[in-house]
Scaffold this motif. Structure first.
Motif, PDB file in Angstrom:
ATOM      1  N   ASN A 157      57.653  34.946  18.832  1.00  0.00           N
ATOM      2  CA  ASN A 157      56.476  34.104  19.407  1.00  0.00           C
ATOM      3  C   ASN A 157      56.038  34.434  20.720  1.00  0.00           C
ATOM      4  OD1 ASN A 157      56.897  32.081  17.120  1.00  0.00           O
ATOM      5  ND2 ASN A 157      58.642  31.248  18.063  1.00  0.00           N
ATOM      6  N   GLY A 158      55.950  35.695  20.900  1.00  0.00           N
ATOM      7  CA  GLY A 158      55.205  36.154  22.306  1.00  0.00           C
ATOM      8  C   GLY A 158      55.022  37.456  21.845  1.00  0.00           C
ATOM      9  N   TYR A 159      54.292  38.252  23.000  1.00  0.00           N
ATOM     10  CA  TYR A 159      53.686  39.514  23.079  1.00  0.00           C
ATOM     11  C   TYR A 159      53.489  40.154  24.374  1.00  0.00           C
ATOM     12  CZ  TYR A 159      49.318  36.935  23.374  1.00  0.00           C
ATOM     13  OH  TYR A 159      48.344  36.168  23.868  1.00  0.00           O
ATOM     14  N   ILE A 160      53.429  41.334  24.344  1.00  0.00           N
ATOM     15  CA  ILE A 160      53.297  42.206  25.831  1.00  0.00           C
ATOM     16  C   ILE A 160      51.790  42.814  25.898  1.00  0.00           C
ATOM     17  CG2 ILE A 160      54.100  44.193  27.256  1.00  0.00           C
ATOM     18  CD1 ILE A 160      56.617  43.276  26.400  1.00  0.00           C
ATOM     19  N   LEU A 161      51.138  42.553  26.939  1.00  0.00           N
ATOM     20  CA  LEU A 161      49.903  43.253  27.065  1.00  0.00           C
ATOM     21  C   LEU A 161      49.970  44.333  28.222  1.00  0.00           C
ATOM     22  CD1 LEU A 161      47.613  40.176  27.839  1.00  0.00           C
ATOM     23  CD2 LEU A 161      47.841  41.297  25.790  1.00  0.00           C
ATOM     24  N   ALA A 162      49.521  45.398  28.109  1.00  0.00           N
ATOM     25  CA  ALA A 162      49.788  46.740  28.702  1.00  0.00           C
ATOM     26  C   ALA A 162      48.330  47.533  29.150  1.00  0.00           C
ATOM     27  CB  ALA A 162      50.595  47.681  28.236  1.00  0.00           C
ATOM     28  N   GLY A 163      48.092  47.890  30.257  1.00  0.00           N
ATOM     29  CA  GLY A 163      47.025  48.536  30.458  1.00  0.00           C
ATOM     30  C   GLY A 163      46.910  49.039  32.117  1.00  0.00           C
ATOM     31  N   ARG A 164      45.743  49.364  32.562  1.00  0.00           N
ATOM     32  CA  ARG A 164      45.577  49.791  33.793  1.00  0.00           C
ATOM     33  C   ARG A 164      44.975  49.034  34.777  1.00  0.00           C
ATOM     34  NH1 ARG A 164      41.613  54.526  35.835  1.00  0.00           N
ATOM     35  NH2 ARG A 164      39.962  53.341  35.154  1.00  0.00           N
ATOM     36  N   ASN A 165      45.186  49.009  36.186  1.00  0.00           N
ATOM     37  CA  ASN A 165      44.673  48.345  36.992  1.00  0.00           C
ATOM     38  C   ASN A 165      44.009  49.180  38.051  1.00  0.00           C
ATOM     39  OD1 ASN A 165      45.400  47.247  40.069  1.00  0.00           O
ATOM     40  ND2 ASN A 165      44.803  45.377  38.959  1.00  0.00           N
ATOM     41  N   SER A 166      42.996  49.077  38.687  1.00  0.00           N
ATOM     42  CA  SER A 166      42.388  50.104  39.568  1.00  0.00           C
ATOM     43  C   SER A 166      42.123  49.232  40.826  1.00  0.00           C
ATOM     44  CB  SER A 166      41.405  50.629  39.298  1.00  0.00           C
ATOM     45  OG  SER A 166      41.436  51.558  37.791  1.00  0.00           O
ATOM     46  N   GLN A 167      42.678  49.473  41.804  1.00  0.00           N
ATOM     47  CA  GLN A 167      42.232  48.933  43.062  1.00  0.00           C
ATOM     48  C   GLN A 167      42.692  49.816  44.283  1.00  0.00           C
ATOM     49  OE1 GLN A 167      44.806  45.499  44.069  1.00  0.00           O
ATOM     50  NE2 GLN A 167      46.554  46.141  42.911  1.00  0.00           N
ATOM     51  N   ASN A 168      41.878  49.637  45.346  1.00  0.00           N
ATOM     52  CA  ASN A 168      41.763  50.575  46.766  1.00  0.00           C
ATOM     53  C   ASN A 168      42.220  52.026  46.294  1.00  0.00           C
ATOM     54  OD1 ASN A 168      41.945  48.287  48.085  1.00  0.00           O
ATOM     55  ND2 ASN A 168      44.324  47.998  47.648  1.00  0.00           N
TER      56      ASN A 168
END
Length: 488
Positions: free
Chosen positions: A203-214
Motif C-alpha cells: 500500500n505504498g511507493y517510493i518516488l525518486a528523482g533529482r533536486n537542483s538548488q544552489n
C-alpha cells in the motif's frame, strides 16, 4: 593428445556459447525516427515508443527487431515525446505524451491504451492541478489501479515562488479515469525532476528523482502511502563526490534485496566532459547510504546510463560514450563490487542522444540509441517484475489463508526444484499446479497438489533456463499466477 584437444574444443565451445555477442542491429525506419521508451512483452519481442518529426507512435517488434505493427497517433493532437511514458499492462499497453494546450505556456498529459494488436482502446487527458505536464512513468499499483508520475510546473510563477518543475502523482483506474492526484514540495524554490516511481509495500511507493538548488544536483527520495501522502522525504548528496553539480541521474529501482539502486553521469564544476564518469549508488529504504561505486573510461564523454538487475541478482550497468561504437556492460554485485566489463561493438556511433536498454526473457539485451536498435545475446535473464510487496529472493513467504491462494515460489531463481506455498479453500476436491514457458505460452509441467498440505516441492530439472509462469488450478479454473526464473 586427442582427449586434450577435445577438452580444449569443449571449453572453447562453452565460452563461445555463453559469451555476450551482438545478435543483430537494425536502423530505425527513418533517419529522424528515435526510440524514446521500450518495454519487453511476456510473449516475446517488445514494444517501443517513437518520435519521428511531428509524429508520435507505438510499435510492436518481434524478437528479431522487425516491426509487427505500428500505431501512429493523430498529428492533430500535437503530441510531444518529451516527457513520454510507456507501460505494458494487463490486456494492453499504455502510452502517454505531453499535449500543448491553446496557450504556449501550458500543456496536458494525454494517456492512450492500446490492445496487443495496436488498436486504440481509450484516450484520456490527465488532470494534475498544474498547467505544464510531462509524463515520466506509470506503474501498476493494483490489478485495476495505476499510478502515473508526472513532472509539472506553474509557468506563471518563478522558481523562487515554487513555480519550477515539481513531483505530481496521479491515481487512475484501468480505464484511465482520474481518481486522485498529489502535488509535492511546493513552494520550495528548487527544481524537482522525478525519474522513477516503484512499489515499496503493498500500500505504498517510493518516488525518486533529482533536486537542483544552489547550482548543484542532489537526490530526492520520498516514501508515501497508497494515496500519495508523504511518510518520509530525504534530500541527500552522493558521499562519493563533493561537487554535486549536474549529476544526471539515469534510473532508480528497488532491487531484490529490498534496497534502492540508482545510477547517474557525473559532470562536475571542475570536470571536463572527457573526464566525466558514471556513479552507481545503493541506499536502504530508510534512505541510508550503503555504497557508491564509479566507472570511468578513457575519453569520458558519457551522456546517460542505465542500471538493471538480472535474475541472479547481479546488477548490470549499460552505457556508451559519445562518438564511440562500443556498448559498455558492467556487472556489479549487490555488495557494490565490480565483477567484469564487456565491450560490444556496434556499427553506429553514439552521439549524446537518448539511450534505452532493457532485458528480454531469452537472456538478451535490447539497446537503442538514435538512430538504431541492437540486440545483444547471452547477457542474462531479467529479474521477474516485483509483485507489490518486496520479498527477499530465496526466502519463503508467509501468507494468510483468508486472502491469498498462491504464494511466491522459493528459491526464485531456481535450478533443479522449487517449493510452492499455497492455501486451498475448504472442500477443494482437486488442485493442480501448471508451469508454462513465458516466451511461447507452452505448458511444460503439470503437478497434482496435496490437498492437505500448504506447500509442495516441484521438480524443474527438465526445464531449460528462462522465464516461466506457475498457475494454481482449482477445479480446472486458474486461481492465481506468478512468475518463476529457471537458471542452470
Amino acid at each position: 593428445m586427442k582427449q586434450l584437444l577435445l577438452l580444449l574444443f569443449f571449453c572453447f565451445s562453452f565460452s563461445l556459447s555463453y559469451s555476450q555477442q551482438l545478435l543483430w542491429e537494425r536502423p530505425t525506419s527513418s533517419a529522424t525516427k528515435q526510440l524514446y521508451k521500450g518495454e519487453p512483452l511476456p510473449a516475446g519481442g517488445f514494444v517501443a515508443l517513437y518520435k519521428d518529426g511531428q509524429t508520435c507512435s507505438v510499435s510492436r517488434l518481434d524478437s528479431l527487431g522487425y516491426e509487427v505493427w505500428s500505431t501512429p497517433f493523430p498529428q492533430t493532437l500535437t503530441l510531444e515525446s518529451f516527457g513520454c511514458l510507456l507501460k505494458v499492462v494487463p490486456g494492453g499497453i499504455i502510452a502517454g505524451f505531453r499535449q500543448p494546450a491553446s496557450t504556449a505556456d501550458t500543456s496536458h498529459l494525454v494517456l492512450f491504451k492500446l490492445n496487443m494488436q495496436g488498436g486504440i482502446v481509450w484516450s484520456k487527458q490527465v488532470p494534475t492541478g498544474r498547467n505544464h505536464n510531462n509524463g515520466v512513468e506509470l506503474f501498476i499499483h493494483a490489478p485495476n489501479e495505476y499510478i502515473v508520475l508526472v513532472v509539472t510546473s506553474n509557468v506563471n510563477m518563478t522558481a523562487a515562488q515554487g513555480g519550477g518543475p515539481k513531483f505530481v502523482t496521479v491515481g487512475i483506474d484501468s480505464m484511465g479515469n482520474h481518481r486522485w492526484h498529489k502535488q509535492y514540495l511546493d513552494p520550495l524554490p528548487t527544481i524537482e525532476e522525478p525519474k522513477n516511481i516503484f512499489p515499496y509495500k503493498r500500500n505504498g511507493y517510493i518516488l525518486a528523482g533529482r533536486n537542483s538548488q544552489n547550482g548543484g544536483s542532489f537526490t530526492r527520495l520520498m516514501k508515501t502511502d497508497e494515496l500519495g501522502n508523504v511518510l518520509q522525504s530525504e534530500l541527500f548528496s552522493t558521499p562519493f563526490v563533493t561537487d554535486q553539480y549536474n549529476v544526471r541521474w539515469g534510473n532508480f529501482f528497488l532491487s531484490s534485496d529490498g534496497n534502492i539502486v540508482f545510477t547517474g553521469v557525473y559532470w562536475g564544476n571542475n570536470v571536463q566532459p572527457e573526464d566525466n564518469f558514471i556513479l552507481v549508488t545503493k541506499v536502504d529504504t530508510a534512505f541510508n547510504h550503503l555504497w557508491t561505486v564509479s566507472h570511468s573510461e578513457p575519453g569520458g564523454m558519457f551522456a546517460s546510463s542505465k542500471i538493471l538487475e538480472m535474475a541472479d541478482s547481479t546488477l548490470l550497468l549499460v552505457t556508451q560514450q559519445h562518438n564511440n561504437n562500443k556498448v559498455i556492460l558492467v556487472k556489479i554485485s549487490q555488495q557494490g563490487v565490480p565483477l567484469d566489463t564487456s565491450y560490444i561493438t556496434v556499427s553506429q556511433t553514439y552521439s549524446l542522444g537518448l539511450m534505452n536498454s532493457f532485458l528480454l526473457p531469452d537472456s538478451s539485451l535490447i539497446y537503442a540509441s538514435f538512430p538504431f536498435i541492437a540486440k545483444i545475446g547471452n547477457v542474462g535473464l531479467p529479474m521477474p517484475p516485483r509483485e507489490f510487496t518486496p520479498v527477499i529472493v530465496g526466502q519463503p513467504e508467509q501468507f494468510s489463508k483468508a486472502n491469498i491462494a498462491l504464494g511466491k515460489a522459493y528459491p526464485n531463481p531456481a535450478g533443479s526444484s522449487v517449493t510452492v506455498p499455497y492455501s486451498l479453500p475448504k472442500g477443494t476436491s482437486k488442485a493442480m499446479l501448471q508451469i508454462a514457458e513465458v516466451a511461447t505460452g507452452r505448458l511444460v509441467n503439470q503437478v497434482n497438489l496435496n490437498l492437505n498440505a500448504e506447500q509442495q516441492e516441484v521438480s524443474i530439472a527438465g526445464l531449460k533456463p528462462g522465464l516461466y509462469t506457475y498457475t494454481l488450478m482449482l477445479a480446472d479454473s486458474p486461481a492465481g499466477t506468478k512468475k518463476l526464473v529457471v537458471l542452470k
